[in-house]
Design an enzyme around this catalytic site. Structure first.
Site, PDB file in Angstrom:
ATOM      1  N   GLU A  44       0.837  -1.191   0.000  1.00  0.00           N
ATOM      2  CA  GLU A  44       0.000   0.000   0.000  1.00  0.00           C
ATOM      3  C   GLU A  44       0.871   1.240   0.000  1.00  0.00           C
ATOM      4  O   GLU A  44       1.763   1.392   0.834  1.00  0.00           O
ATOM      5  CB  GLU A  44      -0.941   0.009   1.208  1.00  0.00           C
ATOM      6  N   LEU A  78      -4.420   1.346   5.313  1.00  0.00           N
ATOM      7  CA  LEU A  78      -5.028   0.453   4.336  1.00  0.00           C
ATOM      8  C   LEU A  78      -6.444   0.918   3.993  1.00  0.00           C
ATOM      9  O   LEU A  78      -7.048   1.704   4.709  1.00  0.00           O
ATOM     10  CB  LEU A  78      -5.055  -0.969   4.886  1.00  0.00           C
ATOM     11  N   GLY A  79      -6.969   0.400   2.895  1.00  0.00           N
ATOM     12  CA  GLY A  79      -8.357   0.682   2.543  1.00  0.00           C
ATOM     13  C   GLY A  79      -8.558   1.412   1.236  1.00  0.00           C
ATOM     14  O   GLY A  79      -9.674   1.449   0.708  1.00  0.00           O
ATOM     15  N   CYS A 129     -11.719   4.046  -1.536  1.00  0.00           N
ATOM     16  CA  CYS A 129     -13.061   3.768  -1.035  1.00  0.00           C
ATOM     17  C   CYS A 129     -13.173   4.043   0.457  1.00  0.00           C
ATOM     18  O   CYS A 129     -14.056   4.759   0.912  1.00  0.00           O
ATOM     19  CB  CYS A 129     -13.445   2.324  -1.329  1.00  0.00           C
ATOM     20  N   GLY A 134     -23.147  13.247 -11.982  1.00  0.00           N
ATOM     21  CA  GLY A 134     -23.032  11.826 -11.696  1.00  0.00           C
ATOM     22  C   GLY A 134     -23.154  11.537 -10.211  1.00  0.00           C
ATOM     23  O   GLY A 134     -23.550  12.393  -9.404  1.00  0.00           O
ATOM     24  N   VAL A 135     -22.761  10.333  -9.825  1.00  0.00           N
ATOM     25  CA  VAL A 135     -22.959   9.852  -8.461  1.00  0.00           C
ATOM     26  C   VAL A 135     -22.240  10.723  -7.426  1.00  0.00           C
ATOM     27  O   VAL A 135     -22.848  11.194  -6.456  1.00  0.00           O
ATOM     28  CB  VAL A 135     -22.468   8.396  -8.339  1.00  0.00           C
ATOM     29  N   LEU A 179     -23.606  14.379  -6.972  1.00  0.00           N
ATOM     30  CA  LEU A 179     -24.932  14.441  -6.365  1.00  0.00           C
ATOM     31  C   LEU A 179     -24.899  14.048  -4.894  1.00  0.00           C
ATOM     32  O   LEU A 179     -25.621  14.619  -4.073  1.00  0.00           O
ATOM     33  CB  LEU A 179     -25.898  13.541  -7.132  1.00  0.00           C
ATOM     34  N   HIS A 211     -45.068  -7.310   6.003  1.00  0.00           N
ATOM     35  CA  HIS A 211     -45.825  -6.057   5.987  1.00  0.00           C
ATOM     36  C   HIS A 211     -45.805  -5.420   7.364  1.00  0.00           C
ATOM     37  O   HIS A 211     -46.014  -6.108   8.359  1.00  0.00           O
ATOM     38  CB  HIS A 211     -47.271  -6.326   5.575  1.00  0.00           C
TER      39      HIS A 211
END
EC number: 1.8.1.4
Length: 467
Positions: A32, A37-38, A41, A182-183, A186, A445
């Site tokens: 890394e 780490l990660g 995202c 886009g994502v 927004l 329900h």
């Protein structure tokens, strides 16, 4: 050191690939570039943005819906510093969790820039410049992506920013201009609109989230305008941006060819992402590249060099964390001789605005383009008892099924908890269920997922019960 597998990059694709390799008995290392780490995202993408989305949604509800629920508040205020602090805590918790998983699975972690010396030798260059080399039989490249920069929109990371800087602002913008519908734009636009910012979205195409079913973008546009006051400028081509003190002036060309100028205190540039492969030394291993800076791979995600694989954002396909995870598992299992598969048509896409947006499979535009005979059924959340109870009545679920066989071909939804509800559609389509199959399954329900059943009923001879 000699390893069976070395993974370069510790994002969702990389760390999952490393864990699966270790589970399968392979001596595994992960490299890394950064100190934690990660990947994108976890550190500056999915996780921190969702933390801020949740915090801002709590504030927005307190300001706009609590009174109707019978909850009276006085002197409601935004403590942005605490929101950012909480977000950082969420990130650190996940960082620590991945570090624990590496230790648990006996995966050796190297911090530094990983680069190929040759096919089976990888050099690790630390931030202090110190170098070391390891030998490896197989390598998985999982270095992810980074924001696209436009040459006429210089990012100063102060007033003209990317999604990374948007996660650590010191103040709520007065007017945030978002370049790109886009994502990412927004989602982060929603964070600050909920906290009181004016948000203007400048989009080159004629719709929001243009890669998803058009009905979803149309409904999302309506809701964001109604609930958060978003302004939208479609068909506008941004031509430049200039910072003057605390003001950003963005120039754009309208569909009529006229030039307009918008002024705000922040400009968020979110026009997509591109593969991150700088410094990998791919040429030293003879790895071939594909279009748009991607690494060329075959159907098994192996490059032209036997034993070197690539997954996630650096290869073709949607840039999604869960897509990278599936590819990481697929490569690990192939290395030991198993025969896994991925159905790329069934990898869902999600937008974490509120209402949430999710889709899987083919959309109506694609079915029409293919000339395929289909039937559609929709159910609005305004007819859902659960949605009425929670005051989340915007949106709908739409099911598309083959006109002859009734097999579900696509499911597209916008509404409360759509990000979670889409999993039912993925399972149904993985097992090639018909709309009739889902329509005859009992759904508790009251729940939001009843909308899925009702949409399937609507697609099956228009049998929806509650509309």
């Amino acid at each position: 050191m000699k390893y069976d597998v070395t993974v370069i990059g510790s994002g969702p694709g990389g760390y999952v690939a490393a864990i699966r390799c270790a589970q399968l008995g392979l001596k595994t290392a992960i490299i890394e570039k950064y100190s934690v780490l990660g990947g994108t995202c976890l550190n500056v993408g999915c996780i921190p943005s969702k933390a801020l989305l949740d915090s801002s949604e709590h504030y927005h509800n307190a300001a706009h819906t609590f009174k109707e629920h019978g909850i009276d508040l006085e002197n409601l205020q935004v403590n942005l510093e605490q929101m950012i602090t909480r977000k950082s805590g969420v990130v650190k918790s996940n960082n620590d969790g991945i570090a624990y998983l590496m230790k648990k699975n006996k995966i050796d972690v190297y911090n530094g820039l990983g680069s190929f010396v040759n096919k089976n030798t990888v050099k690790i260059t630390g931030q202090d410049g110190a170098e070391q080399q390891i030998e490896t039989d197989k390598t998985i490249i999982a270095t992810g992506s980074k924001p696209v920069n436009l040459p006429f929109l210089p990012i100063d990371k102060n007033r003209i920013i990317t999604s990374t800087e948007a996660l650590t602002l010191k103040e709520v913008p007065k007017h945030m201009i978002v370049i790109g519908g886009g994502v990412i734009g927004l989602e982060l636009g929603s964070v600050y609109a909920r906290l009181g910012a004016k948000v203007s979205v400048v989009e080159y195409t004629d719709a929001l989230i243009p890669t998803m079913d058009r009905a979803l973008g149309k409904e999302l546009q309506r809701v964001l305008k109604k609930t958060l006051g978003f302004q939208f400028f479609f068909g506008h081509k941004v031509t430049g941006a200039q910072v003057e003190g605390d003001v950003v002036k963005v120039t754009a060309e309208t569909p009529k060819g006229e030039t307009i100028t918008m002024e705000g205190d922040y400009c968020l540039v979110s026009v997509g992402r591109k593969p991150y492969t700088e410094g990998l030394g791919l040429e030293n291993a003879g790895v071939q590249m594909a279009e748009r800076g991607m690494i060329a791979v075959d159907d098994h995600l192996q490059t032209n060099v036997p034993g070197i694989y690539a997954i996630g954002d650096v290869v073709r396909g949607a840039m999604l964390a869960h897509k990278a995870e599936e590819e990481g598992v697929l490569v690990a299992e192939q290395i030991v001789g198993q025969k896994p598969h991925i159905n790329y048509n069934l990898i869902p896409g999600v937008v974490y605005t509120w209402p949430e947006v999710a889709g899987v499979g083919l959309n109506e535009e694609q079915l029409k383009e293919q000339g395929r005979a289909y039937k559609a059924g929709s159910f609005p959340f305004k007819a859902s008892g659960r949605a009425k109870a929670s005051m989340d009545t915007d949106g709908f679920v739409k099911v598309l099924a083959d006109a002859q066989t009734d097999e579900i071909l696509g499911v597209h939804m916008i509404g409360p908890r759509a990000a979670d509800m889409i999993a039912e559609a993925v399972v149904a389509m993985e097992f090639r269920a018909s709309a009739e199959d889902i329509a005859r399954m009992s759904h508790a329900h009251p729940t939001y997922t009843e909308a899925m059943k009702e949409a399937c009923l609507a697609a099956t001879e228009n049998r929806a019960i509650h509309i």
